[in-house]
Write a protein that holds these residues in place. Structure first.
Motif, PDB file in Angstrom:
ATOM      1  N   ASN A  47       2.305  -4.965  -4.441  1.00 23.07           N
ATOM      2  CA  ASN A  47       1.297  -4.205  -5.185  1.00 23.07           C
ATOM      3  C   ASN A  47       1.778  -2.826  -5.626  1.00 23.07           C
ATOM      4  O   ASN A  47       0.961  -1.967  -5.933  1.00 23.07           O
ATOM      5  CB  ASN A  47       0.015  -4.069  -4.341  1.00 23.07           C
ATOM      6  N   TYR A  48       3.104  -2.609  -5.692  1.00 24.34           N
ATOM      7  CA  TYR A  48       3.614  -1.356  -6.227  1.00 24.34           C
ATOM      8  C   TYR A  48       4.134  -1.628  -7.633  1.00 24.34           C
ATOM      9  O   TYR A  48       5.064  -2.420  -7.816  1.00 24.34           O
ATOM     10  CB  TYR A  48       4.712  -0.771  -5.334  1.00 24.34           C
ATOM     11  N   GLN A 259      -1.736   3.021   1.000  1.00 25.66           N
ATOM     12  CA  GLN A 259      -0.931   2.252   0.058  1.00 25.66           C
ATOM     13  C   GLN A 259       0.212   3.099  -0.494  1.00 25.66           C
ATOM     14  O   GLN A 259       0.083   4.320  -0.623  1.00 25.66           O
ATOM     15  CB  GLN A 259      -1.800   1.758  -1.114  1.00 25.66           C
ATOM     16  N   VAL A 260       1.313   2.431  -0.851  1.00 29.18           N
ATOM     17  CA  VAL A 260       2.489   3.133  -1.377  1.00 29.18           C
ATOM     18  C   VAL A 260       2.143   3.872  -2.666  1.00 29.18           C
ATOM     19  O   VAL A 260       2.532   5.031  -2.861  1.00 29.18           O
ATOM     20  CB  VAL A 260       3.652   2.151  -1.621  1.00 29.18           C
ATOM     21  N   SER A 261       1.413   3.215  -3.551  1.00 30.57           N
ATOM     22  CA  SER A 261       1.114   3.824  -4.849  1.00 30.57           C
ATOM     23  C   SER A 261       0.277   5.088  -4.688  1.00 30.57           C
ATOM     24  O   SER A 261       0.501   6.088  -5.374  1.00 30.57           O
ATOM     25  CB  SER A 261       0.399   2.819  -5.753  1.00 30.57           C
TER      26      SER A 261
END
Length: 293
Positions: A47-48, A259-261
């Protein structure tokens, strides 16, 4: 003195550091062992944006290479305390001190509550830094509570100093000297009178005079006083500013989603605002210098 010190080497911290370097600021980024980062242990990230089906380790290594290429000073270590004095922040990193004009906190989530007795005996037998306090316990019994990837290395260092070390963790450690006893256990309680006298691990009691608790990250309010928290996370504005002027925060330490984003985006904003804060401080200093002349 650095313009900006970033505490934490995950996506948020690296993003903040890169953004600050893009604005020509000197940046020190302090991070623990990369193996402690949750992203490093993530097998697959879908999801990135633009990086489908990559491992967390691949992403983190790419982020670190980017920061290194931009001239970020990457340093492995633990920030134990941050003290604001005037317009300068003093960061205790192990047994050393660094200075910065602004700070970005990207510490991730501090996992695990304090052990019973930990806060009560801090400074009276409880320590978070082997290199700082190890010599105080030469030829004395100490316990290392390992909650970080580099904890066995720190235990080995204490043994080399002459401390009589027992290592405690939930899982067998990698790289621990064979002459250091290992006690497996989850529940830890620190006991004593005026000072530490023992550590109870599950049903076993280990007599000792010192306890070194080595975690991968510290709770934000343990790092510096004056931060406002909400449900255990650092309260910030949309610009990443905290309740302390010159201190910004980004990533998991500011709350969900983890989350990374989100971390990368917040890091970019915090790094940008920290650079602007440094610019404003330097303008004020020049104005004051002119007024004195």
């Amino acid at each position: 003195m650095y313009d900006i010190a970033v505490v934490g080497g995950g996506p948020a911290g690296l993003s903040a550091a890169v953004q600050a370097r893009a604005r020509n600021k000197s940046v020190l980024l302090v991070s623990g062992d990369v193996r402690d980062n949750p992203l490093y242990r993530t097998e697959r990230v879908d999801n990135y944006l633009g990086f489908y089906n990559r491992s967390g380790r691949e992403l983190l290594e790419a982020f670190r290479s980017h920061a290194d290429a931009m001239g970020v000073q990457l340093r492995e270590g633990r920030v134990l305390n941050i003290l604001p004095v005037g317009d300068t922040f003093y960061l205790s990193i192990g047994s050393e001190v660094e200075q910065a004009r602004a700070v970005v906190l990207a510490t991730g989530v501090a996992r695990g509550r304090k052990f019973p007795g930990e806060a009560e005996y801090l400074g009276r037998g409880v320590s978070y830094c082997a290199t700082c306090d190890g010599m105080l316990y030469r030829n004395r019994e100490v316990v290392v509570v390992g909650r970080a990837a580099d904890a066995p290395h720190e235990a080995n260092y204490l043994r080399e100093l002459g401390c009589k070390v027992t290592y405690v963790s939930a899982q067998p450690p990698e790289g621990l000297r064979p002459d250091i006893p290992f006690v497996k256990g989850n529940r830890v309680e620190i006991q004593g009178g005026r000072n530490v006298e023992a550590v109870r691990v599950d049903r076993a009691t280990i007599p000792c005079e010192g306890v070194f608790i080595l975690r991968s990250s510290m709770a934000p309010d343990d790092l510096m006083t004056g931060l406002e928290l909400e449900n255990g996370y650092i309260r910030t504005g949309r610009d990443g500013a905290t309740a302390i002027p010159g201190v910004f925060a980004a990533g998991d330490c500011t709350g969900v989603p983890l989350q990374v984003s989100k971390a990368v985006g917040e890091g970019q904003v915090a790094g940008h605002r920290a650079a602007e804060y440094c610019d404003a401080q330097q303008r004020e200093e020049k104005t004051e210098d002119k007024e004195r002349m």
